[in-house]
Scaffold this motif. Structure first.
Motif, PDB file in Angstrom:
ATOM      1  N   SER A   1      38.897  41.729  51.788  1.00  0.00           N
ATOM      2  CA  SER A   1      38.006  41.903  52.945  1.00  0.00           C
ATOM      3  C   SER A   1      36.637  41.264  52.724  1.00  0.00           C
ATOM      4  O   SER A   1      35.734  41.453  53.536  1.00  0.00           O
ATOM      5  CB  SER A   1      37.856  43.389  53.264  1.00  0.00           C
TER       6      SER A   1
ATOM      7  N   THR B   1      34.257  41.639  50.240  1.00  0.00           N
ATOM      8  CA  THR B   1      33.114  42.444  49.764  1.00  0.00           C
ATOM      9  C   THR B   1      32.261  41.712  48.729  1.00  0.00           C
ATOM     10  O   THR B   1      31.034  41.742  48.814  1.00  0.00           O
ATOM     11  CB  THR B   1      33.623  43.774  49.161  1.00  0.00           C
TER      12      THR B   1
ATOM     13  N   LEU C   1      45.940  31.229  45.261  1.00  0.00           N
ATOM     14  CA  LEU C   1      45.059  31.033  44.109  1.00  0.00           C
ATOM     15  C   LEU C   1      45.363  29.745  43.351  1.00  0.00           C
ATOM     16  O   LEU C   1      44.459  29.012  42.970  1.00  0.00           O
ATOM     17  CB  LEU C   1      45.177  32.249  43.178  1.00  0.00           C
TER      18      LEU C   1
ATOM     19  N   ASP D   1      41.973  33.808  50.124  1.00  0.00           N
ATOM     20  CA  ASP D   1      43.006  34.829  49.919  1.00  0.00           C
ATOM     21  C   ASP D   1      44.304  34.274  50.478  1.00  0.00           C
ATOM     22  O   ASP D   1      44.283  33.513  51.464  1.00  0.00           O
ATOM     23  CB  ASP D   1      42.617  36.127  50.653  1.00  0.00           C
TER      24      ASP D   1
HETATM   25  C1  LIG Z   1      42.470  44.046  45.216  1.00  0.00           C
HETATM   26  S1  LIG Z   1      42.527  42.996  46.591  1.00  0.00           S
HETATM   27  C2  LIG Z   1      40.883  42.363  46.694  1.00  0.00           C
HETATM   28  C3  LIG Z   1      39.962  43.311  47.405  1.00  0.00           C
HETATM   29  C4  LIG Z   1      38.590  42.756  47.667  1.00  0.00           C
HETATM   30  N1  LIG Z   1      37.804  42.655  46.441  1.00  0.00           N
HETATM   31  C5  LIG Z   1      37.891  43.591  48.714  1.00  0.00           C
HETATM   32  O1  LIG Z   1      36.845  44.201  48.407  1.00  0.00           O
HETATM   33  O2  LIG Z   1      38.421  43.708  49.827  1.00  0.00           O
HETATM   34  C6  LIG Z   1      43.430  41.638  45.989  1.00  0.00           C
HETATM   35  C7  LIG Z   1      43.680  40.513  46.980  1.00  0.00           C
HETATM   36  O3  LIG Z   1      44.385  39.481  46.287  1.00  0.00           O
HETATM   37  C8  LIG Z   1      45.147  38.776  47.251  1.00  0.00           C
HETATM   38  N2  LIG Z   1      46.182  37.976  46.552  1.00  0.00           N
HETATM   39  C9  LIG Z   1      47.308  38.409  45.919  1.00  0.00           C
HETATM   40  N3  LIG Z   1      47.996  37.366  45.393  1.00  0.00           N
HETATM   41  C10 LIG Z   1      47.281  36.247  45.691  1.00  0.00           C
HETATM   42  C11 LIG Z   1      47.457  34.864  45.402  1.00  0.00           C
HETATM   43  N4  LIG Z   1      48.531  34.421  44.724  1.00  0.00           N
HETATM   44  N5  LIG Z   1      46.538  34.000  45.857  1.00  0.00           N
HETATM   45  C12 LIG Z   1      45.436  34.421  46.537  1.00  0.00           C
HETATM   46  N6  LIG Z   1      45.232  35.725  46.849  1.00  0.00           N
HETATM   47  C13 LIG Z   1      46.133  36.626  46.418  1.00  0.00           C
HETATM   48  C14 LIG Z   1      45.706  39.883  48.129  1.00  0.00           C
HETATM   49  O4  LIG Z   1      46.086  39.365  49.394  1.00  0.00           O
HETATM   50  C15 LIG Z   1      44.521  40.870  48.180  1.00  0.00           C
HETATM   51  O5  LIG Z   1      43.782  40.699  49.361  1.00  0.00           O
END
Ligand SMILES: C[S@@+](CC[C@H](N)C(=O)[O-])C[C@H]1O[C@@H](n2cnc3c(N)ncnc32)[C@H](O)[C@@H]1O
Length: 387
Positions: A206, A208, A293, A264
């Protein structure tokens, strides 16, 4: 209560963030002592307003109404009753009393709360000449109190903040596992990022981390978009908040050029991140885009990667999360001038990333123990002196 009255104050903080809160207070010109779970300081109503408006990493600003030792309920009652409650609470105040008791003879928290409440009610009744037969109305402004006992030492506090300081007012939606805003601000401050360097969150959810970095980059007070409990108190000067807000407005620098990017894999999260940034007026300061990523590429130098990836806490997620950590290593390692900071609860992170961290820092993300794995990039060359 006069505007120049000095209060004993505490800024409460999550475990591990106290020193950062102390540093922030000192940067505001406020002397303080850092303790477990809080920083202590003294100040006037203006100090209270400033701390609420400006502290990025604290939870709450509280007035210490009284502090003493108590070994019996009678002693607790008498010592609470001896405090000048009429200075703080008007006759119609709503004043719930929360409580906690750790390693103390008076171990029953509900009893400590009830006795504290009774002592305050008695004091107010006597002061305002109200008969014991008529309950106090409690229909007025909210004054949240807490009686906290630690090793028989009692601290009675009054919360000036209201909803915790992490609630900045910009988060419309949060998606899966968001970081609290004050934790995100702490993480940004634990990196070597400066507003003239690029910052990338490649798993931004989101948004942050990017939004908190942009607030820091533009020197915007994190509490600018919200109100605080003490603003509804009859004795708290309106002028003080007006002055402190006007100063914060002047201090904000929207002209600083920032290079902050959040990506993301999930397009819905990118929509949420964009909406949150727009909500606080930072839509133009951050670039959000959908991207996996492993597709991250850059020819910029001396940037900072700050990431809060999934931790694989849920059953069946571990394998895909560790695959992501491996991708992180492969994607980030070639970027020698970049510093990388990754927060996860997975103690085997370095093994999957493929490199030992330069440094680790233990932090609590809510109740979860995590580490900030740090990989420091090379330093930028010194700028030649001009004279
Ligand atoms: C723990 S959340 C991050 C939350 C963020 N820090 C916030 O405050 O909202 C992890 C994020 O990693 C993303 N994600 C997972 N695998 C990914 C990838 N291979 N490449 C990019 N993003 C990825 C997910 O969609 C998710 O939104």
């Amino acid at each position: 209560m006069k505007e120049n009255q000095t209060f004993e104050l505490v800024a409460t903080a999550a475990s591990g963030l106290e020193a950062l809160v102390g540093k922030e207070l000192r940067n505001l010109g406020i002397e303080c002592q850092v303790e477990n779970g809080r920083a202590r300081f003294k100040g006037t109503m203006e100090t209270i307003a400033k701390a609420n408006l400006w502290l990025r990493t604290a939870d709450r600003i509280k007035i210490v109404v009284g502090e003493f030792d108590a070994y019996s309920f009678d002693e607790l009652f008498e010592k609470v009753k001896a405090l000048p409650w009429e200075d703080f609470l008007p006759l119609d105040a709503e004043f719930p009393v929360a409580g906690k008791s750790i390693k103390s003879k008076l171990y029953s928290t509900p009893d400590c709360q009830a006795i504290t409440k009774k002592a305050i009610v008695n004091r107010l009744r006597e002061y305002y000449h109200r008969p014991a037969s008529v309950p106090l109305a409690e229909t007025g402004a909210l004054f949240k109190l807490e009686v906290a006992l630690l090793k028989d030492h009692v601290m009675v506090t009054l919360d000036t903040t209201g909803p915790s300081l992490f609630k900045r007012g910009y988060r419309l939606e949060k998606g899966g596992a968001p970081l609290k805003e004050n934790m995100a601000a702490a993480l940004v401050q634990l990196t070597n990022w400066r507003p003239d360097r690029p910052l990338v969150d490649p798993v931004c959810g989101s948004g942050t981390l990017c939004i908190e970095a942009a607030l820091i980059g533009h020197n915007i007070a994190p509490g600018f978009n919200r109100e605080f409990a003490c603003e509804s108190w009859d004795w708290f000067s309106d002028d003080v908040f007006e002055k402190v807000r006007a100063e914060a407005d002047k201090a904000a620098d929207y002209d600083v050029e920032l290079d902050i990017t959040g990506t993301d894999i999930n397009g819905k999260m990118i929509d949420i991140a964009r909406a949150n940034a727009e909500e606080i007026g930072l839509g133009d300061s951050i670039t959000f885009k959908q991207q996996a990523l492993k597709d991250f590429k850059t020819d910029k130098e001396y940037g900072v990667i700050l990431a809060n990836p999934p931790y694989g806490e849920r059953l069946g997620e571990e394998e895909s999360v560790r695959r992501l950590y491996k991708e992180m290593g492969e994607t980030f390692r070639p970027l020698k001038t970049w510093s990388k900071y990754i927060l996860t609860s997975d103690l085997l992170f370095e093994e999957f990333y493929g490199e030992k961290a330069t440094k680790k820092r233990k932090l609590y993300n809510g109740a979860l123990r995590t580490d900030l794995f740090q990989y420091w990039g090379t330093r930028p060359p010194r700028k030649p002196r001009t004279e």
